[in-house]
Design a protein around this motif. Sequence first.
Motif, PDB file in Angstrom:
ATOM      1  N   TRP A   3      68.118  17.745  82.377  1.00 22.42           N
ATOM      2  CA  TRP A   3      68.897  17.602  83.385  1.00 22.42           C
ATOM      3  C   TRP A   3      69.730  16.375  83.357  1.00 22.42           C
ATOM      4  O   TRP A   3      69.158  15.380  83.716  1.00 22.42           O
ATOM      5  N   TYR A   4      71.077  16.570  83.488  1.00 19.69           N
ATOM      6  CA  TYR A   4      71.915  15.119  83.540  1.00 19.69           C
ATOM      7  C   TYR A   4      72.909  15.396  84.770  1.00 19.69           C
ATOM      8  O   TYR A   4      74.016  15.468  84.475  1.00 19.69           O
ATOM      9  N   PRO A   5      72.217  15.257  86.032  1.00 24.38           N
ATOM     10  CA  PRO A   5      73.155  15.514  87.118  1.00 24.38           C
ATOM     11  C   PRO A   5      74.108  14.281  87.289  1.00 24.38           C
ATOM     12  O   PRO A   5      75.235  14.837  87.730  1.00 24.38           O
ATOM     13  N   ALA A   6      73.920  13.119  86.602  1.00 30.06           N
ATOM     14  CA  ALA A   6      74.859  12.080  86.842  1.00 30.06           C
ATOM     15  C   ALA A   6      74.529  11.003  85.679  1.00 30.06           C
ATOM     16  O   ALA A   6      73.646  11.402  85.022  1.00 30.06           O
ATOM     17  N   ASP A   7      75.434  10.366  85.304  1.00 28.95           N
ATOM     18  CA  ASP A   7      75.592   9.430  84.279  1.00 28.95           C
ATOM     19  C   ASP A   7      74.385   8.498  84.420  1.00 28.95           C
ATOM     20  O   ASP A   7      73.591   7.907  83.364  1.00 28.95           O
ATOM     21  N   THR A   8      73.976   8.093  85.581  1.00 33.01           N
ATOM     22  CA  THR A   8      72.909   7.087  85.890  1.00 33.01           C
ATOM     23  C   THR A   8      71.552   8.044  86.130  1.00 33.01           C
ATOM     24  O   THR A   8      70.636   6.973  86.555  1.00 33.01           O
ATOM     25  N   PHE A   9      71.416   9.079  85.972  1.00 28.00           N
ATOM     26  CA  PHE A   9      70.319   9.793  86.321  1.00 28.00           C
ATOM     27  C   PHE A   9      69.904  10.920  85.436  1.00 28.00           C
ATOM     28  O   PHE A   9      70.866  11.652  85.191  1.00 28.00           O
ATOM     29  N   ASN A  10      68.888  11.317  84.728  1.00 27.55           N
ATOM     30  CA  ASN A  10      68.409  12.300  84.310  1.00 27.55           C
ATOM     31  C   ASN A  10      66.877  12.578  84.374  1.00 27.55           C
ATOM     32  O   ASN A  10      65.982  11.790  84.534  1.00 27.55           O
ATOM     33  N   ALA A  11      66.457  13.873  84.130  1.00 30.93           N
ATOM     34  CA  ALA A  11      65.082  14.199  84.233  1.00 30.93           C
ATOM     35  C   ALA A  11      64.956  15.397  83.004  1.00 30.93           C
ATOM     36  O   ALA A  11      65.851  15.987  82.638  1.00 30.93           O
ATOM     37  N   SER A  12      63.676  15.790  82.953  1.00 29.01           N
ATOM     38  CA  SER A  12      63.117  16.522  81.897  1.00 29.01           C
ATOM     39  C   SER A  12      62.022  17.064  82.427  1.00 29.01           C
ATOM     40  O   SER A  12      60.872  16.643  83.170  1.00 29.01           O
ATOM     41  N   LEU A  13      61.765  18.637  82.006  1.00 31.89           N
ATOM     42  CA  LEU A  13      60.428  19.360  82.342  1.00 31.89           C
ATOM     43  C   LEU A  13      60.123  19.956  81.388  1.00 31.89           C
ATOM     44  O   LEU A  13      60.907  20.770  80.860  1.00 31.89           O
ATOM     45  N   GLU A  14      58.968  20.166  80.948  1.00 29.90           N
ATOM     46  CA  GLU A  14      58.413  20.889  79.817  1.00 29.90           C
ATOM     47  C   GLU A  14      57.057  21.442  79.994  1.00 29.90           C
ATOM     48  O   GLU A  14      56.288  20.948  80.773  1.00 29.90           O
ATOM     49  N   PHE A  15      57.135  22.899  79.813  1.00 30.14           N
ATOM     50  CA  PHE A  15      55.823  23.634  80.231  1.00 30.14           C
ATOM     51  C   PHE A  15      55.398  24.321  78.800  1.00 30.14           C
ATOM     52  O   PHE A  15      56.515  25.026  78.452  1.00 30.14           O
ATOM     53  N   ALA A  16      54.347  24.271  78.694  1.00 30.56           N
ATOM     54  CA  ALA A  16      53.792  24.867  77.384  1.00 30.56           C
ATOM     55  C   ALA A  16      52.485  25.831  77.409  1.00 30.56           C
ATOM     56  O   ALA A  16      51.412  25.213  77.296  1.00 30.56           O
ATOM     57  N   PRO A  17      52.467  26.770  78.185  1.00 29.82           N
ATOM     58  CA  PRO A  17      51.220  27.557  78.216  1.00 29.82           C
ATOM     59  C   PRO A  17      50.822  28.143  76.816  1.00 29.82           C
ATOM     60  O   PRO A  17      51.505  28.377  76.143  1.00 29.82           O
ATOM     61  N   SER A  18      49.542  28.139  76.558  1.00 31.37           N
ATOM     62  CA  SER A  18      48.923  29.113  75.196  1.00 31.37           C
ATOM     63  C   SER A  18      47.864  29.917  75.686  1.00 31.37           C
ATOM     64  O   SER A  18      47.068  29.688  76.776  1.00 31.37           O
ATOM     65  N   ALA A  19      47.471  30.816  74.710  1.00 31.84           N
ATOM     66  CA  ALA A  19      46.366  31.559  75.000  1.00 31.84           C
ATOM     67  C   ALA A  19      45.812  31.844  73.470  1.00 31.84           C
ATOM     68  O   ALA A  19      46.683  32.345  72.486  1.00 31.84           O
ATOM     69  N   SER A  20      44.708  32.060  73.354  1.00 35.83           N
ATOM     70  CA  SER A  20      43.959  32.774  72.152  1.00 35.83           C
ATOM     71  C   SER A  20      42.582  33.415  72.343  1.00 35.83           C
ATOM     72  O   SER A  20      41.745  32.890  73.098  1.00 35.83           O
ATOM     73  N   GLY A  21      42.219  34.482  71.757  1.00 37.29           N
ATOM     74  CA  GLY A  21      41.049  35.181  71.899  1.00 37.29           C
ATOM     75  C   GLY A  21      40.075  34.792  71.032  1.00 37.29           C
ATOM     76  O   GLY A  21      39.058  35.246  70.843  1.00 37.29           O
ATOM     77  N   ASP A  22      40.335  33.795  70.144  1.00 37.40           N
ATOM     78  CA  ASP A  22      39.383  33.276  68.930  1.00 37.40           C
ATOM     79  C   ASP A  22      39.595  31.714  68.817  1.00 37.40           C
ATOM     80  O   ASP A  22      40.668  31.463  68.259  1.00 37.40           O
ATOM     81  N   TRP A  23      38.716  30.944  69.233  1.00 35.46           N
ATOM     82  CA  TRP A  23      38.884  29.426  69.106  1.00 35.46           C
ATOM     83  C   TRP A  23      37.571  29.014  68.820  1.00 35.46           C
ATOM     84  O   TRP A  23      36.485  29.215  69.448  1.00 35.46           O
ATOM     85  N   LEU A  24      37.596  28.113  67.448  1.00 37.22           N
ATOM     86  CA  LEU A  24      36.330  27.835  67.043  1.00 37.22           C
ATOM     87  C   LEU A  24      36.253  26.434  66.979  1.00 37.22           C
ATOM     88  O   LEU A  24      37.399  25.467  66.915  1.00 37.22           O
ATOM     89  N   VAL A  25      35.390  25.848  67.630  1.00 32.82           N
ATOM     90  CA  VAL A  25      35.017  24.477  67.977  1.00 32.82           C
ATOM     91  C   VAL A  25      33.499  23.956  67.429  1.00 32.82           C
ATOM     92  O   VAL A  25      32.592  24.564  67.852  1.00 32.82           O
ATOM     93  N   TRP A  26      33.563  22.905  66.566  1.00 36.81           N
ATOM     94  CA  TRP A  26      32.451  22.410  66.009  1.00 36.81           C
ATOM     95  C   TRP A  26      31.671  21.661  67.285  1.00 36.81           C
ATOM     96  O   TRP A  26      32.237  21.092  68.076  1.00 36.81           O
ATOM     97  N   GLU A  27      30.401  21.830  67.383  1.00 40.14           N
ATOM     98  CA  GLU A  27      29.570  21.152  68.362  1.00 40.14           C
ATOM     99  C   GLU A  27      28.662  20.062  67.624  1.00 40.14           C
ATOM    100  O   GLU A  27      28.979  18.796  68.408  1.00 40.14           O
ATOM    101  N   SER A  28      27.816  20.409  66.809  1.00 38.66           N
ATOM    102  CA  SER A  28      27.017  19.348  66.326  1.00 38.66           C
ATOM    103  C   SER A  28      26.369  19.959  64.885  1.00 38.66           C
ATOM    104  O   SER A  28      26.236  21.110  64.926  1.00 38.66           O
ATOM    105  N   GLY A  29      26.211  18.958  63.977  1.00 37.17           N
ATOM    106  CA  GLY A  29      25.500  19.751  62.783  1.00 37.17           C
ATOM    107  C   GLY A  29      26.265  20.782  62.079  1.00 37.17           C
ATOM    108  O   GLY A  29      27.471  20.807  61.903  1.00 37.17           O
ATOM    109  N   GLU A  30      25.644  21.733  61.967  1.00 38.92           N
ATOM    110  CA  GLU A  30      26.078  22.910  61.461  1.00 38.92           C
ATOM    111  C   GLU A  30      26.293  24.112  62.664  1.00 38.92           C
ATOM    112  O   GLU A  30      26.598  25.174  62.056  1.00 38.92           O
TER     113      GLU A  30
END
Length: 742
Positions: free
Chosen positions: A590-617
């Motif tokens: 958003w650029y409402p004026a030459d001397t001010f600007n703003a940005s907003l980013e939103f990124a939701p995600s979802a997965s039914g299968d997420w693999l995470v290493w814990e330790s060893g095997e």
Amino acid sequence: MVVRSAWLVLALSVSAPAMAAIVVDGRLDEAEWAQAQRYDRFLVTEPFRLDPPPHGATTVAKLVSTPQGIAVAFEAAQPSALPRVKPRLQRDQPRAADRVNVSIDFDGDARNAYSFSVDLSGSIQDGVVDSERLLSLDWDTDWTWAVDEDEQGWRAELLIPWSVAPMRGSDSERRKVRVYFSRTLGASGEVLAYPAVSPERGRFVSGFEELEIAQYRASLLRVWPYLTARRDFVGQRSQYQAGLDLFWKPSPSFQLSAALNPDFGQVESDDLVISFDAVETFYSDKRPFFTENQSAFNLTTPDAGRLIHTRRIGAAADDGSGAAEIDAAVKLNGSLGRMGYGVLAASERGHAGRDFYAARLQYPLRPGLNLGWLGTYAHRPYLDREAQVQALDMNWRRGDELILDAQVLTSAIAQAGSRRSGQGAWLRINWVPSERWDYELEATHFGRDFDFNDLGFQRRGNLNELELTAAYEHPIAAPESRLAGTGWVGELMLRSNDSGLRLPVWLRLGHRLDFRSGNRLYLETNLIGAGWDDLISRGHGPLRRRDRYDFEATFTSRRYGAWAFEAALLGVPVGLGSRQDWTTRWLANWYPADTFNASLEFAPSASGDWLVWESGELFGRYGRRGESVALGMNWFPARKHELRLKSEWVAIRADAGRRYRLTPGGGLVATGETRPDFDVNSFGLQLRYRYEFGPQSELFLAYSRGGFRRSQRERGDTFDLLDDALALRDSDQLLAKLRYRF
């Protein structure tokens, strides 16, 4: 040598009064501009249509060599039908704005170039282009610019001092350089350039225009004392520090940078990343000492590697006591005849302090053929570890079509009485037979014991890779078409390791659509074949992967009034099977004026299968939901004043966990155990005020707060996580920093 020096002094004394009339004010009313080299054959290179400038946006660039530096001017016609986009922006901030750029290869050998951009608002961007087309904006230097506009268009004037970069062959009266000029239309995002080359294609710096200019000797001595005061509200303590940075350039062929008791804490805040991957996350370095005259040391490798990664210096200490403090650092750059050289050294304090050294040589055997050598050494006494890396590199250009890059590398590591050495090599051939086609072949071998991570950044060793890439540009000339052009890219990646395991084969297919309105749509899919993942268990055995694919669709808009948008849909397999982790990303600027600007980013995600290493095997397999929000605001109350707010929140919730064990055959079998739900929360906020009261002289006031936490819980929604994030307080501090250049 005495006669030549005397001649240069005489030339300087004769020509200096004539050139001293140039005043950098954007008006271009000095008589010297009438004798300057003139460039007016600008064509559209983004999209890569190679059409004449649209909308009556004719552009003229001028260049003249002066004793003070290389002076560049732009005359940009901009009729009323073409909106003027001129927001005030921070230095190097990503932008949608009317902009002009000059990039200069001072040695004329196509190894690297220095980029200088000026917006219609007077905001600037500067950086270094390495490896033919990779632009890094970490580098900031001292140069002068001005902008002026009227009803017909606008003008920009730049003065680039002879001291901005080390240069070989500085004793001659004339110098061969390569130059590139471009103009970006903020309303449509189109880029007009001369010569008609683009960093989005395989050949960029080597396609610059060759030019011979008068060369002038210049000496320079700069000293930057600094003071910092830091109040830690968590530890209830205050810290004060003083130090000194020095830059001395007695001639164009020798430069010295030194830092005593340096404050290498970054005023810039890093983006938040939560990663469970086996590969380290890369962060760039904005610290002035390590960005100034660093291009000679910027030797990259395939797989996003860097033989020198300066964030290693002053990073977390080997004894786990926090960030290491640096006693002193020094950097030398120069040339002896045609040979360029560089030396870098830094020493940390304390019993766990490390010492880092690097040396670089570059030599042009003949036009189009350059050889180089880089050696690094890291001493880590707390770990009883010493690491050495040697690299020989070659760059060869044959005409306008063929570019060849190659390296041969070795590493030697001694630790606690044991020694191991490794070797590596890679070759890259880029062939551009026409304006539409671009081909690249890259072959890489990193031995299983090849390791340059002590001072460099290496995603992995133990790799054999063959990569074939073809890109095609299709401009569309018909004015009635909604599309201005399209582009296709295909890439095949065959990989294995030195143990004989075949890693997954990758086939990338990408398609880009450039609309005449200035909008852009990019589509990509990666088909990932079955193969072994030899990194995921951190050395406890490889995992056999099945066929998978990922997907990306990204839409980037032009400016619509005060708004610009980006939307993306990404599907990435992160689990044991081929199910996707879907992420939608929404970004509004958003650029409402030459001397001010703003940005907003939103990124939701979802997965039914997420693999995470814990330790060893052992692994955990979960369902996952992710949240990511970033808010940025920039206000420029006056010409040299900036106020910035940057806030980020990243969170992950994992549930329905089940435990798996890696078998010797590379499979995962369920153990029958359940895993507790957990969440990961990370939050960061920085409010920063910057006052530039002189060239490279600044006052910073910055308040920062944030933290990271992993916890187990059975329930918790988005608002619970956000509420917890706002309470995180691992870091809570106020910093004041004053840096003044003498």
